[in-house]
Design an enzyme around this catalytic site. Structure first.
Site, short mmCIF file in Angstrom:
data_model
loop_
_atom_site.label_atom_id
_atom_site.label_comp_id
_atom_site.label_asym_id
_atom_site.label_seq_id
_atom_site.Cartn_x
_atom_site.Cartn_y
_atom_site.Cartn_z
CG HIS A 250 4.51 1.82 -0.41
ND1 HIS A 250 5.07 1.43 0.79
CD2 HIS A 250 5.09 3.00 -0.73
CE1 HIS A 250 5.94 2.34 1.18
NE2 HIS A 250 5.98 3.31 0.27
CG ASP A 251 6.83 3.83 -3.58
OD1 ASP A 251 5.84 3.89 -4.37
OD2 ASP A 251 7.16 4.76 -2.83
CE LYS A 254 8.65 6.06 -6.06
NZ LYS A 254 8.78 6.87 -4.86
CG HIS A 279 5.79 4.16 -8.79
ND1 HIS A 279 5.31 5.44 -8.95
CD2 HIS A 279 5.47 3.80 -7.52
CE1 HIS A 279 4.73 5.83 -7.82
NE2 HIS A 279 4.81 4.86 -6.94
CG HIS A 305 1.04 3.51 -3.29
ND1 HIS A 305 1.39 2.68 -4.34
CD2 HIS A 305 2.07 4.40 -3.18
CE1 HIS A 305 2.56 3.05 -4.83
NE2 HIS A 305 2.99 4.10 -4.14
FE LIG Z 1 4.55 5.41 -4.77
FE LIG Z 2 7.09 5.20 0.04
#
Ligand SMILES: [Fe+2]
Ligand SMILES: [Fe+2]
Length: 414
Positions: A250-251, A254, A279, A305
């Site tokens: 999900h991230d 980043k 992100h 998300h």
């Molecule tokens: Fe996030």
């Molecule tokens: Fe997370």
């Protein structure tokens, strides 16, 4: 309709049908059970065991016995064979078939009583009150001429039982065994590929979390929570599996956020906040290969998300069910985890405070049904939180570059 059309078909037709079934089954354990049950059905055998070769041993991976099932009930008979393993050696019927790559067909084990081949069945028979008479062991040889296992069929049934397994039974079993060898090899290759795919994606996720000063356990917890919520929302098995594989990513976006913003101790200003929010877009762009269902879902999760149920989220401001379910699920799992655990830069909220925030978010940040599902599953959720909690030592060790510990590579199970 004539008698022949009611279902009776030639062994040749049956083999074709079984071959199609085998090549369309990807799940290895379902495949092994299918091979054995079809082999037993086609040669009319009371029992059978399927062994897979592991180095110098043959390990039973599927076993069926009609007589013992009738006596003990479904499921019980199979467990009798759980720990069955024999060495590849001339001292057992199956070991010998694996060693010589030849079919071993014995019409009556008792006729050769005292011989070493009968010894291993004798112990089983004594213990479970069974009589092994006819045994047919067929090596499963893959296209590289490697023995990958042995198909063992026991006790011919019907009018021909005294004579044991005949020439046609041997030919049918050989045909099935070679189809099975290819199918098993393909299922293993598929499993290996899936695992390599999953590991590569997981590595990418961990890299992103590392930059965000979170440990890999954050990913594990979010994934477990997502699985619990997905199950509670009635996702079918296939979707649930995808969700569990895609959630860790999900991230990933980043990776593209500058350190000065990602690690800024205080509140972000307006411009920094807008950069931080990208992100989601960066993540979607990293995951934009539509080649697999996992990647397609991972992209949706990365992109959506941070959307909120009431439409006040980003990057698109989607509302309600316009937000893909997988992203709604991960949104709650991710926020719940961020609130309920320590990071190296913040303390965890008390459990009551976390629940209060989550409840208040129902209908605003989160889909109400998802909040209900989380509250209904709190026992399980707390188990995950505790099982995969970060210890103080792990948090202290974070980015302790002088003491980076080299881990052993995971054992590959295939
Ligand atoms: Fe996030
Ligand atoms: Fe997370």
């Amino acid at each position: 309709m004539t008698g022949n059309e009611t279902g009776a078909s030639s062994p040749f037709q049956q083999l074709i049908r079984v071959g199609i079934a085998l090549t369309s089954t990807q799940d290895l354990s379902a495949l092994l059970t299918l091979i054995l049950s079809e082999a037993r059905r086609m040669v009319d055998a009371d029992a059978g065991t399927l062994y897979v070769r592991e180095g110098a041993m043959l390990r039973a991976v599927a076993a069926q016995c009609r007589t013992l099932t009738e006596r003990l009930g479904d499921g019980k008979a199979e467990t009798l064979f759980d720990s069955l393993a024999v060495p590849v050696s001339p001292n057992s019927v199956c070991g010998s078939a694996a060693l010589t790559k030849e079919v071993v067909n014995i019409p009556d084990l008792h006729a050769i009583e005292g011989a070493r081949l009968a010894a291993c069945s004798a112990a089983f028979d004594r213990e479970h009150g069974y009589t092994t008479r006819a045994v047919l062991a067929v090596p499963m040889i893959d296209p590289e001429d490697e023995v990958i296992g042995v198909l063992q069929l026991i006790n011919k049934r019907g009018p021909l039982q005294q004579a044991g397994f005949g020439e046609l039974d041997v030919r049918i079993s050989l045909a099935l065994a070679s189809q099975a060898a290819v199918a098993i090899r393909n299922a293993r290759l598929t499993a290996q590929l899936r695992r390599a795919h999953r590991d590569a994606l997981l590595g990418l996720s961990i890299a992103a979390e590392w930059r965000d000063r979170a440990t890999a356990k954050h990913i594990t917890r979010v994934t477990e929570y997502a699985g619990i919520l997905g199950l509670a929302m009635g996702l079918p098995d296939g979707e649930l599996d995808l969700l569990v594989q895609a959630s860790p990513m999900h991230d990933v976006g980043k990776l593209g956020i500058p350190d000065a913003i990602l690690h800024k101790p205080g509140k972000l200003d307006e411009q920094e906040r807008r950069i931080m929010e990208t992100h989601t877009l960066i993540g979607a762009n990293i995951l934009n290969s539509g080649a697999s269902a996992v990647m397609r879902m991972a992209r949706q999760i990365a992109l959506y998300h941070h959307e909120k149920w009431d439409g006040s989220g980003y990057p698109k401001g989607l509302r309600g069910t316009a937000i893909p379910l997988c992203a709604r699920i991960v949104a709650l799992a991710d926020v719940y985890d961020a609130l309920s655990t320590r990071r190296c830069y913040k303390e965890a909220f008390a459990p009551e405070k976390v629940l209060e925030i989550v409840r208040q978010g129902a209908g605003a940040h989160f889909q109400p049904e998802l909040v209900d599902a989380l509250l209904a599953q709190l026992g399980r959720i707390y188990e995950i939180r505790d099982q995969f909690g970060d210890t103080q030592a792990e948090l202290d060790a974070f980015r302790d570059y002088a003491n980076i510990e080299l881990k052993e590579p995971d054992e590959d199970q295939y």
